[in-house]
Design a protein around this motif. Structure first.
Motif, PDB file in Angstrom:
ATOM      1  N   LYS A  35       1.040   4.042  -3.161  1.00 13.75           N
ATOM      2  CA  LYS A  35       0.882   5.382  -2.677  1.00 13.75           C
ATOM      3  C   LYS A  35       2.233   6.344  -3.235  1.00 13.75           C
ATOM      4  O   LYS A  35       2.003   7.512  -3.806  1.00 13.75           O
ATOM      5  CB  LYS A  35       0.714   5.785  -1.211  1.00 13.75           C
TER       6      LYS A  35
ATOM      7  N   GLU B  40       2.070   6.655  -6.690  1.00 12.40           N
ATOM      8  CA  GLU B  40       0.799   7.555  -7.105  1.00 12.40           C
ATOM      9  C   GLU B  40       1.401   9.033  -6.838  1.00 12.40           C
ATOM     10  O   GLU B  40       0.951  10.023  -8.000  1.00 12.40           O
ATOM     11  CB  GLU B  40      -0.188   7.381  -6.351  1.00 12.40           C
TER      12      GLU B  40
ATOM     13  N   ASP C 205       0.884  -1.212  -0.043  1.00 14.67           N
ATOM     14  CA  ASP C 205       0.033  -0.074  -0.201  1.00 14.67           C
ATOM     15  C   ASP C 205       0.866   1.126  -0.014  1.00 14.67           C
ATOM     16  O   ASP C 205       0.546   2.033  -0.766  1.00 14.67           O
ATOM     17  CB  ASP C 205      -1.106   0.011   1.287  1.00 14.67           C
TER      18      ASP C 205
END
Length: 315
Positions: free
Chosen positions: A294, A297, A290
């Protein structure tokens, strides 16, 4: 628990005549273990690349779906003959990797088979060259780093630890082992909490980590300073890679002899075996998926760091 295997491998490799076939012979009694040896010649000599596969009960080699774990013994050479007589400090990574494989193989015949496959790679060269480096000389290698990654970084490896002697510096002042932050696809991520836990359990001491910089995770040959080649597997895979450094309080050259400490190598072996257990059964993560998603991104892909500036270069 692993000192016996460490001593067995150390005695095997501490020879001017040792080859990859001698390593293969160590595993002749284990019918489930596959060992392949390939001799590769470079501009400065030749070396034997060794690949050891210990299949898991639910490993992908058996048609299963458990994670495949990689252990890489990273080094330039186990000896620097004829300029140095005997086993050099740089050999510790190879000893630790092969001893880890030997322990896992022996566990299988005693009924303790890991869930996933474990692939162990390293190379055997008793007469590697040396090269200048600050603050002390490094071991060089008969073949360039791209060749090393070709034979040691196996595509099936889904998580990797790279074990390397890391004593020729002034930033790690600890005798034993230390681990790096996780590196994945050009990003230096935070140190894995699971690895910290396993390290404290296996050494009986507080966990020790070591700093790495952006240039450490870029390919050799770009004229940037690297602490050593411990994180070079990270330029050849999308899998998460963690460096396991065998360390010293003093500054020790990689080409120094009489500098291998059996108990420190055994610490690396014990750590590697436990990480293999937990990674293949899913209870140890080298990074947070995760968090990595992130980061990508927010800041985009950094895969270019794995390839830009890359060219054939000696270890």
């Amino acid at each position: 628990m692993v000192l016996k295997q460490t001593l067995t491998v150390l005695e095997t490799l501490d020879s001017a005549y040792v080859t990859g076939e001698n390593v293969k012979e160590l595993f002749s009694q284990f019918s489930n273990v596959t060992v392949t040896v390939q001799t590769v010649t470079g501009e400065k000599g030749s070396t034997d690349f060794v690949k050891i596969v210990i299949p898991g009960s639910n490993g992908k080699s058996q048609g299963g779906n458990a994670a495949t774990f990689g252990i890489i013994g990273r080094l330039g050479g186990i000896g620097a003959r004829p300029s140095r007589i005997g086993l050099v400090s740089d050999a510790d990574g190879a000893i630790a990797a092969v001893a880890s494989a030997l322990k896992l193989a022996e566990m299988q015949i005693k009924g303790d088979t890991l869930l996933g496959d474990v692939i162990v790679t390293t190379h055997i060269c008793p007469d590697a060259p040396t090269r200048p480096h600050e603050p002390v000389d490094f071991m060089d290698s008969p073949v360039d780093i791209l060749t090393m990654n070709k034979y040691e970084v196996v595509p099936e490896m889904e998580a990797v630890i790279s074990i390397d002697t890391t004593k020729g510096n002034r930033v790690i002042n600890h005798k034993g082992i230390a681990i790096s932050p996780t590196v994945k696809e050009g990003y230096i991520l935070r140190v894995s909490d699971d690895l910290l836990r396993i390290m404290e359990m296996t050494t009986g001491q507080l966990a020790v980590t070591f700093p790495i910089t952006t240039q450490d995770i870029t390919p050799y040959g770009n004229d940037l300073y690297h602490i050593n080649s411990i994180l070079q597997p990270a330029v050849a895979t999308e899998a998460p890679v963690v460096g396991v450094a065998i360390t010293a309080q003093s500054v020790v050259p990689g080409c120094g002899t009489g500098a291998s400490h059996e108990t420190d190598i055994a610490d690396a072996v014990r750590f590697a075996v436990e990480v293999a257990k937990e990674t293949t059964n899913g209870t140890c993560q080298l990074y947070s998926e995760d968090e990595f998603t992130k980061i990508e991104e927010l800041y985009g892909s950094m895969k270019r760091l794995q390839t830009m500036g890359q060219k054939a270069s000696q270890q």
